[in-house]
Design an enzyme around this catalytic site. Structure first.
Site, mmCIF file in Angstrom:
data_model
loop_
_atom_site.group_PDB
_atom_site.id
_atom_site.type_symbol
_atom_site.label_atom_id
_atom_site.label_comp_id
_atom_site.label_asym_id
_atom_site.label_seq_id
_atom_site.Cartn_x
_atom_site.Cartn_y
_atom_site.Cartn_z
ATOM 1 N N LYS B 90 0.816 -1.221 0.000
ATOM 2 C CA LYS B 90 0.000 0.000 0.000
ATOM 3 C C LYS B 90 0.845 1.265 0.000
ATOM 4 O O LYS B 90 0.439 2.301 -0.525
ATOM 5 C CB LYS B 90 -0.936 0.000 1.210
ATOM 6 C CG LYS B 90 -1.956 -1.127 1.216
ATOM 7 C CD LYS B 90 -3.087 -0.865 0.252
ATOM 8 C CE LYS B 90 -4.151 -1.968 0.310
ATOM 9 N NZ LYS B 90 -5.183 -1.781 -0.730
ATOM 10 N N GLU B 112 -9.529 6.035 3.305
ATOM 11 C CA GLU B 112 -10.332 4.949 3.855
ATOM 12 C C GLU B 112 -9.388 3.774 4.062
ATOM 13 O O GLU B 112 -8.335 3.708 3.440
ATOM 14 C CB GLU B 112 -11.436 4.551 2.863
ATOM 15 C CG GLU B 112 -11.014 3.541 1.780
ATOM 16 C CD GLU B 112 -9.910 4.029 0.838
ATOM 17 O OE1 GLU B 112 -9.759 5.264 0.700
ATOM 18 O OE2 GLU B 112 -9.180 3.190 0.264
ATOM 19 N N SER B 378 1.555 -9.657 -0.998
ATOM 20 C CA SER B 378 1.185 -8.241 -0.840
ATOM 21 C C SER B 378 1.415 -7.685 0.555
ATOM 22 O O SER B 378 1.629 -6.489 0.720
ATOM 23 C CB SER B 378 -0.272 -8.026 -1.262
ATOM 24 O OG SER B 378 -1.132 -8.825 -0.481
HETATM 25 C C1 LIG Z 1 -1.756 -7.036 2.450
HETATM 26 C C2 LIG Z 1 -2.916 -6.653 1.600
HETATM 27 N N1 LIG Z 1 -3.113 -7.276 0.434
HETATM 28 C C3 LIG Z 1 -4.146 -6.980 -0.360
HETATM 29 C C4 LIG Z 1 -5.084 -6.035 0.000
HETATM 30 C C5 LIG Z 1 -6.251 -5.796 -0.901
HETATM 31 O O1 LIG Z 1 -6.213 -4.578 -1.563
HETATM 32 P P1 LIG Z 1 -5.859 -4.475 -3.103
HETATM 33 O O2 LIG Z 1 -6.764 -5.407 -3.813
HETATM 34 O O3 LIG Z 1 -6.101 -3.063 -3.456
HETATM 35 O O4 LIG Z 1 -4.444 -4.866 -3.263
HETATM 36 C C6 LIG Z 1 -4.931 -5.355 1.205
HETATM 37 C C7 LIG Z 1 -5.919 -4.348 1.595
HETATM 38 O O5 LIG Z 1 -6.029 -3.867 2.650
HETATM 39 C C8 LIG Z 1 -3.811 -5.673 2.024
HETATM 40 O O6 LIG Z 1 -3.627 -5.050 3.196
#
Ligand SMILES: Cc1ncc(COP(=O)(O)O)c(C=O)c1O
Lengths: 260, 395
Positions: B90, B112, B378
């Site tokens: 993020k 948000e 992620s």
């Molecule tokens: C570690 C992590 N992966 C994925 C997401 C999902 O968001 P996005 O689909 O925008 O990557 C989040 C959202 O809070 C997250 O914290």
């Protein structure tokens, strides 16, 4: 072609009171009788809110009435059914539907316009349908059904854009009174608001102008009317209906307080 | 131009656009007119790249996960976004957007958050640059992602609970948009995913695209080929997936796998698998796939993962689903939990619950020994430990 807005304006060019209620609130079948009561009590224009699960431009009061209305079972389909026949007892009052785009698109824009026109609805406010999308995709349909689209303008709207919206509008321009949501307290800085209303007044637009958002009582109504053709009240009226033993009595008393 | 770039009005195929009330028009228009110029400005790029390197810790490693590779019978690489400062991808976006906000002359930042990672990443860059920060978070999410609420407060942000609807990500986004309507001149809204009105989906995708840019270089280095067979990423709004897919979109040899949260299952009423359960509709200013009832009311999604608990997906992903460019897989709460445990024990990496969904998808893919697979890791799972201990009966 019928134009109830133009007819109204010819009869009464200023001090117009436009009242908003959420369809299906306080109870599912209150909408039609309440519209009648409000018109008889002295409303000049009536706005019927189509409840939506996620009303982005609305403050806490209309969020709450929308939630209640949805829980009561109100839907766009049901509302359009109920509206068929309303012109028998409200022949002249301009009637508007106000709601968000998604429920309308699920029904289908053409079908929505067809049913609204059949009921005798005059205009539509869809805050999340931008002017560009309207002009490109939906203006023809609105014309075909003699429905008029109302656009919002705010203190931040540029003059060029105000003129463009004035071109696209054929009912009135909805002047959002200040930064904020419906029901917000925008009366804090009267001089700023008055300067904005005067600035728009001086543009000599073709459409009449009604001021909304945060108009709550006789004083704010009269202030708004100084440099506009009238004003729109929603949240304050809904607050007056909230918990009232007799919503019709409460509605009449509310109009009395504004007009009295 | 690539068909995966938005049109001038922000459309990917039939999805996208900017369905905003007039109150937001000046803000969104200002952003639309300026974002490409600002992103292309060498001074911006220099500052952005430097912060990514020295503050975020980029490039993040690409790690060949041997024990997972052995288990699934293919070469599996992990793109370690969990090693970014603040623990998730993020921050790539918030670092870019805070520099953008400064150039737009904004003094106040709103955001948000669902899992709290975007809120933390926003609070972090606001602290770094000395800007006021307000984060909206669903009351339910504040409860299930407590460590991140604490981190935001430590960083000096104000966390405001969203108490409407299901009190999750959708409702937090509603509140942030309402705040922006109420503060139209001094405030910039840092959206946390590739959602919202144009230009946000494109802006956030570009800021996250560094993920796949690095992947290509690192794959060439480590696997001897720039193009993997598969890129796998979870999709809440879709920002980590957009970043991981970005530089492969026009490479048809690369199969893109987008993993959604099935919640209790796509045939139950507790799910967040938008590509399966959604129809075209409008949410948060974008025309996209949307979970809704027959009357066009937005329905309340469910996922055990706060970051995937959203009834829409970004318009790029709606287009990828609609056009068949990406394969969409949905993973239940239970399968995600199992995958989190597996990855923890096979690789010594505790993934975020969101990311665990991406790992669980490996079970459903037909992999060959010659396949090269990149899973976008992620985020890290510290924030989810309470849930893991409870649900996996480890406490
Ligand atoms: C570690 C992590 N992966 C994925 C997401 C999902 O968001 P996005 O689909 O925008 O990557 C989040 C959202 O809070 C997250 O914290």
């Amino acid at each position: 072609m019928i134009n109830r807005f133009a007819d109204l304006l010819a009869r009464k060019p200023s001090g117009l009171l436009n009242l908003y209620i959420t369809a299906g609130y306080p109870t599912l079948h209150d909408t039609m009788p309440l519209l009648r009561t409000l018109a008889e009590a002295g409303a000049d224009i009536l706005e019927i809110g189509v409840p939506f699960s996620d009303p982005l431009a609305d403050g806490p009061v209309i969020q709450q009435t929308s939630t209640v209305a949805l829980r009561n079972g109100m839907t766009l389909k049901l509302l359009l059914q109920e509206l068929q026949g309303i012109r028998e007892y409200l022949p002249d009052t301009p009637l508007l539907l106000m709601g968000y785009l998604n429920p309308v698109l699920q029904l289908g824009m053409e079908e929505f316009c067809r049913q609204a026109a059949a009921a005798g609805i005059d205009g539509v406010i869809l805050p999340d349908l931008p002017a560009e999308e309207y002009a490109e995709f939906y203006q023809e349909t609105f014309r075909k059904y003699n429905l008029r689209k109302v656009f919002l303008i705010t203190p931040q709207t540029s003059e060029a854009r105000i003129r463009r919206l004035d071109e696209l509008s054929e009912a009135f321009l909805y002047l959002v009174s200040g930064p904020g949501l419906t029901g917000g307290n925008q009366t804090a800085d009267q001089s700023v608001q008055q300067a904005y209303l005067q600035r728009v007044e001086a543009l000599n637009l073709r459409n009449p102008r009604l001021v909304g958002f945060g108009i709550a009582d006789k004083a704010s109504f009269n202030n708004a009317c100084q440099h506009a053709n009238g004003a729109i009240i929603g949240s304050a009226l809904l607050r007056a209906l909230d918990g009232a033993a007799d919503p019709h009595q409460a509605a009449r008393a509310f109009v009395q307080r504004i007009r009295g | 131009m690539s068909q995966y770039q938005p049109s001038a009005r922000g459309y990917y195929g039939q999805f996208g656009g900017a369905f905003i009330p007039e109150m937001l028009y000046p803000n969104v228009e200002e952003l639309r007119e300026q974002y490409l110029d600002i992103l292309a400005d060498p001074a911006f790029q220099q500052e952005y790249q430097q912060l990514l390197r020295d503050y975020v810790g980029r490039p993040t490693p690409l790690f060949r996960a041997d024990r997972l590779s052995q288990k699934y019978g293919a070469a599996i690489y992990l793109k370690r976004e969990d090693l970014c400062h603040t623990g998730a991808h993020k921050v790539n976006n918030t670092v870019g957007q805070i520099l953008l906000a400064e150039r737009l002359g904004k003094k106040r930042i709103i955001a948000e958050t669902g899992a709290g990672q975007h809120g933390v990443a926003t609070a972090t860059v606001c602290a770094l640059r000395g800007l006021e920060c307000v984060v909206y978070m669903g009351a339910v999410d504040m409860e299930r992602q407590k460590p991140n609420v604490a981190r935001m407060r430590m960083l000096g942000a104000e966390v405001r609970p969203a108490v409407s609807g299901s009190q999750t990500l959708k409702d937090a986004t509603n509140e942030a948009i309402r705040d922006w309507i109420s503060n139209p001149t001094d405030t910039h809204y840092i959206i946390g995913s590739v959602v919202g009105p144009h230009p946000y989906p494109d802006l956030v995708a570009r800021l996250q695209s560094v993920i796949s840019e690095e992947m290509r270089r690192q794959l060439l280095d480590q696997a001897g080929r720039e193009l993997p067979d598969y890129v796998v990423a979870c999709v809440g709004g879709g920002s980590n997936a957009a970043g991981a897919f970005y530089h492969f979109l026009d490479e048809p040899a690369v199969q893109l796998v987008a993993v959604e949260a099935a919640g209790h299952g796509v045939d139950t009423d507790k799910s967040a698998a938008t590509s399966v359960l959604g129809r075209p509709g409008i949410i948060h200013g974008s025309r996209t796939l949307l979970m809704q009832d027959e009357h066009g009311q937005i329905t309340e999604p469910h996922s055990i993962s706060a970051g995937l608990d959203y009834p829409g997906i970004g318009p790029l992903h709606a287009f990828l689903a609609d056009s068949g460019r990406a394969r969409f897989i949905s993973i239940t709460d239970a399968d995600a939990l199992q995958a989190a445990q597996l990855v923890s024990r096979l690789e010594g990496i505790i993934p975020a619950l969101e990311t665990a969904h991406a790992f669980a998808a490996l079970e459903q893919m037909d992999l060959k020994p010659t396949d090269v697979v990149v899973v976008n890791l992620s985020g890290r799972g510290d924030k989810d430990l309470d849930t893991y201990l409870r649900e996996l009966h480890l406490a």
